[in-house]
Structures are given as structure tokens and as C-alpha cells.
Design a protein around this motif. Structure first.
Motif, PDB file in Angstrom:
ATOM      1  N   LEU A 434      52.518  23.015  35.637  1.00  0.00           N
ATOM      2  CA  LEU A 434      51.502  23.093  36.686  1.00  0.00           C
ATOM      3  C   LEU A 434      51.292  24.529  37.163  1.00  0.00           C
ATOM      4  N   GLU A 435      52.353  25.306  37.141  1.00  0.00           N
ATOM      5  CA  GLU A 435      52.265  26.672  37.668  1.00  0.00           C
ATOM      6  C   GLU A 435      51.404  27.582  36.793  1.00  0.00           C
ATOM      7  N   LYS A 436      51.168  27.186  35.538  1.00  0.00           N
ATOM      8  CA  LYS A 436      50.308  27.993  34.668  1.00  0.00           C
ATOM      9  C   LYS A 436      48.927  28.163  35.276  1.00  0.00           C
ATOM     10  N   SER A 437      48.397  27.101  35.878  1.00  0.00           N
ATOM     11  CA  SER A 437      47.072  27.168  36.501  1.00  0.00           C
ATOM     12  C   SER A 437      47.078  28.150  37.661  1.00  0.00           C
ATOM     13  N   PHE A 438      48.138  28.129  38.450  1.00  0.00           N
ATOM     14  CA  PHE A 438      48.253  29.045  39.586  1.00  0.00           C
ATOM     15  C   PHE A 438      48.338  30.491  39.113  1.00  0.00           C
ATOM     16  N   LYS A 439      49.170  30.728  38.117  1.00  0.00           N
ATOM     17  CA  LYS A 439      49.355  32.096  37.630  1.00  0.00           C
ATOM     18  C   LYS A 439      48.107  32.651  36.951  1.00  0.00           C
ATOM     19  N   SER A 440      47.261  31.762  36.434  1.00  0.00           N
ATOM     20  CA  SER A 440      46.063  32.224  35.732  1.00  0.00           C
ATOM     21  C   SER A 440      44.913  32.561  36.673  1.00  0.00           C
ATOM     22  N   LEU A 441      45.074  32.336  37.973  1.00  0.00           N
ATOM     23  CA  LEU A 441      44.010  32.679  38.912  1.00  0.00           C
ATOM     24  C   LEU A 441      43.724  34.176  38.842  1.00  0.00           C
ATOM     25  N   PRO A 442      42.443  34.564  38.812  1.00  0.00           N
ATOM     26  CA  PRO A 442      42.092  35.964  38.531  1.00  0.00           C
ATOM     27  C   PRO A 442      42.426  36.947  39.635  1.00  0.00           C
ATOM     28  N   CYS A 443      42.512  36.500  40.890  1.00  0.00           N
ATOM     29  CA  CYS A 443      42.726  37.438  42.005  1.00  0.00           C
ATOM     30  C   CYS A 443      43.895  36.981  42.876  1.00  0.00           C
ATOM     31  N   ASP A 444      44.601  37.932  43.459  1.00  0.00           N
ATOM     32  CA  ASP A 444      45.679  37.604  44.387  1.00  0.00           C
ATOM     33  C   ASP A 444      45.146  36.855  45.602  1.00  0.00           C
ATOM     34  N   SER A 445      43.908  37.180  46.021  1.00  0.00           N
ATOM     35  CA  SER A 445      43.321  36.492  47.179  1.00  0.00           C
ATOM     36  C   SER A 445      43.149  35.004  46.894  1.00  0.00           C
ATOM     37  N   HIS A 446      42.824  34.653  45.648  1.00  0.00           N
ATOM     38  CA  HIS A 446      42.707  33.238  45.280  1.00  0.00           C
ATOM     39  C   HIS A 446      44.060  32.547  45.387  1.00  0.00           C
ATOM     40  N   LYS A 447      45.106  33.237  44.940  1.00  0.00           N
ATOM     41  CA  LYS A 447      46.447  32.652  44.990  1.00  0.00           C
ATOM     42  C   LYS A 447      46.895  32.432  46.427  1.00  0.00           C
ATOM     43  N   GLU A 448      46.652  33.432  47.275  1.00  0.00           N
ATOM     44  CA  GLU A 448      47.052  33.313  48.678  1.00  0.00           C
ATOM     45  C   GLU A 448      46.283  32.190  49.361  1.00  0.00           C
ATOM     46  N   GLU A 466      36.584  26.752  54.725  1.00  0.00           N
ATOM     47  CA  GLU A 466      35.855  27.858  54.104  1.00  0.00           C
ATOM     48  C   GLU A 466      35.562  28.953  55.126  1.00  0.00           C
ATOM     49  N   ARG A 467      35.111  28.551  56.333  1.00  0.00           N
ATOM     50  CA  ARG A 467      34.816  29.548  57.376  1.00  0.00           C
ATOM     51  C   ARG A 467      36.088  30.224  57.883  1.00  0.00           C
ATOM     52  N   ILE A 468      37.169  29.434  58.010  1.00  0.00           N
ATOM     53  CA  ILE A 468      38.428  29.983  58.530  1.00  0.00           C
ATOM     54  C   ILE A 468      39.003  31.040  57.588  1.00  0.00           C
ATOM     55  N   LEU A 469      38.890  30.808  56.277  1.00  0.00           N
ATOM     56  CA  LEU A 469      39.532  31.684  55.284  1.00  0.00           C
ATOM     57  C   LEU A 469      38.599  32.745  54.710  1.00  0.00           C
ATOM     58  N   GLU A 470      37.306  32.700  55.040  1.00  0.00           N
ATOM     59  CA  GLU A 470      36.329  33.577  54.390  1.00  0.00           C
ATOM     60  C   GLU A 470      36.641  35.055  54.567  1.00  0.00           C
ATOM     61  N   ASN A 471      36.880  35.504  55.777  1.00  0.00           N
ATOM     62  CA  ASN A 471      37.050  36.944  56.027  1.00  0.00           C
ATOM     63  C   ASN A 471      38.259  37.529  55.313  1.00  0.00           C
ATOM     64  N   ASP A 472      39.325  36.762  55.217  1.00  0.00           N
ATOM     65  CA  ASP A 472      40.559  37.275  54.600  1.00  0.00           C
ATOM     66  C   ASP A 472      40.605  37.051  53.099  1.00  0.00           C
ATOM     67  N   GLY A 478      36.047  31.755  46.299  1.00  0.00           N
ATOM     68  CA  GLY A 478      37.396  31.361  45.899  1.00  0.00           C
ATOM     69  C   GLY A 478      37.571  29.868  45.768  1.00  0.00           C
ATOM     70  N   MET A 479      36.957  29.094  46.673  1.00  0.00           N
ATOM     71  CA  MET A 479      37.119  27.642  46.601  1.00  0.00           C
ATOM     72  C   MET A 479      36.406  27.064  45.381  1.00  0.00           C
ATOM     73  N   VAL A 480      35.295  27.692  44.969  1.00  0.00           N
ATOM     74  CA  VAL A 480      34.622  27.262  43.745  1.00  0.00           C
ATOM     75  C   VAL A 480      35.552  27.442  42.544  1.00  0.00           C
ATOM     76  N   ILE A 481      36.258  28.582  42.504  1.00  0.00           N
ATOM     77  CA  ILE A 481      37.195  28.854  41.415  1.00  0.00           C
ATOM     78  C   ILE A 481      38.347  27.848  41.424  1.00  0.00           C
ATOM     79  N   LEU A 482      38.870  27.538  42.593  1.00  0.00           N
ATOM     80  CA  LEU A 482      39.975  26.573  42.680  1.00  0.00           C
ATOM     81  C   LEU A 482      39.542  25.181  42.228  1.00  0.00           C
TER      82      LEU A 482
END
Length: 633
Positions: A434-448, A466-472, A478-482
Motif C-alpha cells: 500500500l505504501e508504494k502509492s504514497f511514495k509515488s506521490l509527485p510532491c511532498d505537499s501531496h504526501k503531507e 479543500e478550503r482548510i488545506l488549500e493555502n498550505d 492535490g485532492m484530484v491527484i489523491l
């Protein structure tokens, strides 16, 4: 999942014994034939070691012949120069005379009449000197008789397109041995129903639809389904190739291209010096021939383009891809290929219980006394075949003894309790997949962002998160990628964030592995750990998210109040979720929160230090609040 055992009687270890002259065909024809037999599920013995001069025929060779249902003998130019090959031939024919061994002669670049009459390279005679100890008159006589006898069998002469000939050999072996064309692995459920759509697509001849992607979360059975489809249908194509673990090939993508070209062209001597040349050769072969290709576990568009090129062309070939990406079809827009996306369905409740029981009890139903526990464990796995297999195997129990069975029931209860805790105590085999999917995320911001969602926001409204996490974390993209990577999903009404329980446990295990001390972890969601942190004032700058619900504790603890100084220490705290919590003290230097949910707030007015300008969302429901003032921006 394990491959099925042979349909041969139980005393047979192999379906086929493969006899050949190593120096002639070991790395060419015989290598391709062996691989085709192996991929087709035919248990085949091949001696991987060269027998050198002065060595005796190894005992395991004779034993393997007697343990095989049939033999394939590849006659090549230097076959009769080897007394070991001739001895193998004699032993094979001796086994045949017992009436329980089939023989398939294959003539590779030699004339069967030369074999029958011992002409040309098949001329053999007794020798003098040291070699004469083995090349005796008696040995030569029986070898000649063996050559004459085998040449009269109905053999196969290699001709034409080599991959097609090898496919013919495999099909003939299947037919003669009475094997099914494809052996579905044991312990699988629901695979035939999932294969129906793809089998129908394979029969669809429209040239503009050559690609199908099997998409789904890790461990959902994508590779197993792809292999089932491949081995069930490869005989309907001129050639085929199954490419797996392409990310870990020692020769990189160039090595993958070479393997693919050898598989689909049958030319072992192709010379390609770079991936551009390889892509051109692959394009040409796919265009000219009807081939079946499976590329397992790919999530890199550039690698896919280098494998198949970007040139538009029509083909009757079929390409199947397994991936964790749902939007992989957009990759093919540039070459006008239509890519069908088959979203992998997880197992339903009945299928899950059946698969779990197959690995835990060796039957499709639970052992007496285990039904309730088996149902709970199957529910935890959420239809994920990998988890059902791994957890079922780890708790395997076939003991009939009453006391042993009672001990195992306690073991099952203990394991289920650990899985249902909030610790994220996931089996390492499942975690790694399962962790392969997490590690393959293109940006650190996506992982966080993913870690925050898994620990704090599952079940929340997607638009709010989406609004709460947008600025950071740039949450809109990012949610589209997830979602496209099958890491999160939306509820049936499309409003709330959902996540498979195994993915949530995988994520929480990542966080817990940051440190054994909760105060040094980035997120704290276990209420008992959050309680101890606030009670002892052990918070640290490492913590970014914290949840505490005092309503989950006993009556005696619910009235306990915590000092605000415990939270002030958490200088990087962004997300705070409290229920029934009482805080006392100053809110000066309170962390600059993005999200505050405080159900059961115990004050009438929100203190000034708590309403900071960084807040994006605030929820103070079910409390004593009588006046609300917006924070100064």
C-alpha cells in the motif's frame, strides 16, 4: 496468490522434462520455449547447469525424467556430440516403454532423416583412448537405436515464425497431457466475473481501442486478474509478453524494451543501442503483428511513452496495463488511442469470507467456533484480496484438537483487537504494498495533505477540507491527484471524503513510525495519547494536528480540565479537534490554527487569543457559546 498445482497424478513432480544441447540452444530457442511453458503454467524441469567433460550424468536428471509426465527433446546440430544428451534420450525412451511417458521430439535446424539414419552431425561411433571408456561399442549401439526410434515419432520441425511455433508446441503439450488451457490459481474468488468484461474487450477487433488499464488500490488483485487474462488469451495472439517489475530492472528501461522485443518478435539477436531505437522497433512489431502485451504496475507516463512510442498507428494488438491511477486514459490522447479504464472492484462480503477461509482453514467456510471472528476479520480487510490472504495465512489453523482450537480462538481475538485499535498496527507485507502509492506521490505537499486527511479528516465534507488545506498544501489540485491514485474517494453522494480502512491504517503507521513518543509525532489522533499529552504538558513543535474526545472517557475523567500552556508548546499546530474538553489559562501565544472544531465549548465568549486571522474554518457546536466575533484579518 499461489499458482494451481498440476492436474497430474500426485507422484509426478513435473509435467515436462526438457532435454536439449546447451551450447546450441540454451540462450535462444530452448530459453524461449522454457519461458513459454513456465508462463503457461506447465511444470517444467530444465537443467540449468552445463555438464562439462569428465562429469557423470547427474542422479537428479534420471530422477527428474521418471518424475515427469512427458519429455520435450530439442534435437540440434551438436546434440549427438554429447554422450549426456544421448544418455538422456535413452533414459527418456526407457521411461516411455513403461507406458507412462509421452515424448515430443523437436527438430531445431536439423533434418529428422539425419537423426533417423545417423547422418551428418548425428553420425556417432565408438572412440579410443580416454573417451573410449564411455563411447563404447555397446553404448553407441543403444544410442543409435534410440536415435532411430525417436525419429520415427511424430515430431515437430521448427519453421516459420519462431514464437508462433513455440506457441504450437505449448498447445500440443496441453492437449496431449489433457491439461486445461489455463489453470486458475487456487484460493481465488470472483476472478471469472471480473474477467468477463476484459475478455470481451480482447475479442473486440476495432483498431482504435488497443489499450485497457486495470486500475485500483494496492493489493486489490490487479496483477492477479491481469495474469489470469493473459494466460487465458495468449494462445489467440501471434506472440505475447508479460512485463512485471519494470521499475526494478537492472538494465533499466532499455532492458525492458529488449525483453519485450524478444518476446513479441522471436528475434534474440536484435540490436538496440538506446530507448528511442527500442520504441521504434516495438511500434513496428506491434503494428505488423497481432500481439498481447501486459505491463504490470506502471504510473509513469514517460516510461509508457518510451515503451510504445508516441506515434499514431493502427494495430490489432492489445495492451493491458495495471496501475493505481484512475486517469491513465488521458495519457493516450496525444496518439489518438482510446484507453478503456477497468476499475478493479474489491471483493464483496461473501467473496471476502471465502478467500479468508481458504488461506486460514484450507476450506471455503470457517472452522467450527471461528465464524464470528472470521466475519469480523473479513470486514476489516474491506474486500482487499492481499489483506485477506496475508492475514488469513498468518492465522492459519487446521488443528482439530479442542484445546489447540481454543488457543487459536484467543489468538484470533487478540489479532482482531490490535487491528481495530487506532494504532495502525498493519502487517508489514500489506504496508509495503500500500505504501508504494504514497511514495509515488509527485510532491511532498501531496504526501503531507494525505497524512492529514487520513488522521483527521476522513468523513468530513470534501469542499470544507479543500478550503482548510488549500493555502498550505494546494488542496484543489492535490485532492484530484489523491483521488486519481485511489488513495481517497468520495462518498456515494459525492460530498464527504472516504478512505479504505487499510489505507488509513497504512498512513497512521507511517506517522507512528516517526517516533515512539507521541509528543514527537506530527499528528496525534488517539484519544488516550492526546489526553496524556495535555495532562502532562508534553506537547512539542513537531505536532501539526491533534484530536481529543473526552466523551469517550469515564465519567470521572470528563470533568478534568487541561491548561492551555500544553497546547501553546505546540507552536506548529494547525488542526485541532476537541470534544467535551475544558481548557483553563491564557490564550496568549496560542498556535496559529487553520481549523478549530471544539464541540462542547465550555465558555460563553471565545477568548481573543483563540480567534486568530489564520483560521479558515471554525466549528463551536453543542457548547455554551452565546456571542461570536469574527477574527481580525
Amino acid at each position: 496468490m499461489a499458482a494451481a498445482s498440476s492436474s497430474a497424478p500426485i507422484h509426478y513432480k513435473y509435467d515436462v522434462f526438457l532435454s536439449f544441447r546447451g551450447e546450441d540452444t540454451r540462450y535462444s530457442f530452448t530459453a524461449h520455449l522454457y519461458e513459454a511453458l513456465r508462463q503457461a503454467g506447465i511444470a517444467t524441469f530444465r537443467d540449468d547447469d552445463e555438464i562439462r567433460e569428465g562429469q557423470e550424468l547427474k542422479p537428479e536428471i534420471e530422477r527428474s525424467i521418471t518424475e515427469s509426465r512427458a519429455s520435450i527433446i530439442v534435437f540440434s546440430e551438436n546434440f549427438a556430440n554429447s554422450r549426456w544428451c544421448l544418455d538422456e534420450l535413452w533414459l527418456i525412451l526407457r521411461q516411455k516403454r513403461k507406458g507412462c511417458h509421452l515424448v515430443f521430439p523437436v527438430f531445431y535446424k536439423v533434418d529428422p532423416s539425419d537423426v533417423r539414419n545417423q547422418r551428418g552431425s548425428f553420425t556417432i561411433k565408438a572412440k579410443d583412448g580416454a573417451e573410449g571408456l564411455k563411447w563404447t561399442q555397446d553404448n553407441v549401439k543403444r544410442w543409435k537405436a534410440a536415435l532411430s526410434e525417436v525419429a520415427d515419432f511424430k515430431g515437430m520441425v521448427v519453421s516459420g515464425y519462431e514464437p508462433a511455433f513455440i506457441r504450437h508446441v505449448v498447445e500440443k503439450v496441453y492437449f496431449e497431457l489433457g491439461l486445461k488451457l489455463h489453470r486458475t490459481p487456487t484460493g481465488l474468488t470472483g476472478i471469472e466475473t471480473r474477467a468477463e468484461v476484459i475478455n470481451s474487450w480482447l475479442r473486440y477487433e476495432q483498431p482504435g481501442s488497443p489499450v485497457l488499464a486495470i486500475s485500483g488500490m494496492g493489493g486489490s488483485g490487479k496483477t492477479t486478474l491481469a495474469k489470469h487474462i493473459y494466460y487465458s488469451n495468449k494462445q489467440n495472439f501471434e506472440s505475447s509478453s508479460f512485463l512485471e517489475e519494470i521499475q526494478n530492472q537492472p538494465d533499466g528501461l532499455l532492458g525492458v524494451q529488449k525483453k519485450l522485443l524478444i518476446d513479441i518478435s522471436g528475434n534474440n539477436n536484435l540490436m538496440i543501442s538506446n530507448t528511442f531505437e527500442g520504441a521504434l522497433q516495438i511500434e513496428k512489431t506491434i503494428h505488423m503483428n497481432r500481439v498481447l502485451i501486459v505491463v504490470d504496475d506502471i504510473d509513469d507516463k514517460d516510461k509508457l511513452s518510451l515503451l510504445f512510442g508516441t506515434k499514431e498507428f493502427h494495430t490489432q494488438s492489445k495492451i493491458i496495463i495495471t496501475t493505481r491511477l484512475l486517469n491513465i486514459d488521458t495519457w493516450f490522447d496525444s496518439i489518438a488511442w482510446r484507453c478503456h479504464v477497468f476499475k478493479m472492484e474489491l471483493l464483496n462480503c461473501h467473496e471476502s469470507l471465502e478467500l479468508l477461509c481458504c488461506h486460514a482453514f484450507g476450506s471455503k467456510i470457517p472452522m467450527e467456533g471461528f465464524k464470528e471472528l472470521a466475519v469480523k476479520l473479513a470486514q476489516y480487510c474491506g474486500g482487499n484480496p492481499l489483506a485477506l490472504k496475508v492475514l488469513g495465512s498468518s492465522l492459519s489453523n487446521t488443528a482439530q484438537d479442542h484445546w489447540t482450537r481454543n488457543d487459536m480462538i484467543d489468538v484470533w481475538r487478540s489479532r482482531i483487537d490490535s487491528l481495530n485499535s487506532l494504532e495502525g498496527d498493519l502487517d508489514n507485507k500489506i504496508q509495503n504494498v500500500l505504501e508504494k502509492s504514497f511514495k509515488s506521490l509527485p510532491c511532498d505537499s501531496h504526501k503531507e495533505m494525505f497524512l492529514h486527511i487520513a488522521c483527521l479528516f476522513v468523513g468530513e465534507y470534501a469542499s470544507h477540507v479543500e478550503r482548510i488545506l488549500e493555502n498550505d498544501y494546494h488542496a484543489k489540485s492535490g485532492m484530484v491527484i489523491l483521488i486519481n491514485r485511489c488513495l481517497i474517494s468520495l462518498s456515494r453522494n459525492g460530498l464527504r471524503l472516504t478512505m479504505h480502512k487499510l489505507l488509513q491504517d497504512m498512513t497512521r503507521k507511517i506517522v507512528r513510525n516517526e517516533s515512539k513518543d507521541p509528543a514527537k509525532q506530527s499528528r496525534v489522533w488517539r484519544y488516550d495519547e492526546s489526553y496524556r499529552l495535555l495532562r502532562k504538558g508534553d506537547g512539542s513543535e513537531r505536532i501539526e494536528g491533534l484530536a481529543l474526545n473526552m466523551l469517550k472517557f469515564s465519567e470521572g475523567r470528563r470533568s478534568e480540565a487541561f491548561r492551555t500552556s500544553s497546547l501553546v508548546k505546540m507552536k506548529n499546530l494547525k488542526f485541532l479537534h476537541l470534544s467535551g474538553v475544558k481548557l483553563i489559562g491564557s490564550y496568549e501565544n496560542f498556535p496559529e490554527l487553520r481549523w478549530l472544531r471544539w464541540h462542547g465549548f465550555n465558555l460563553n465568549i471565545i477568548p481573543q487569543g483563540l480567534l486568530m486571522r489564520t483560521l479558515v474554518a471554525i466549528d463551536m457546536s453543542y457548547g455554551k457559546l452565546t456571542k461570536f466575533e469574527m477574527p481580525m484579518v
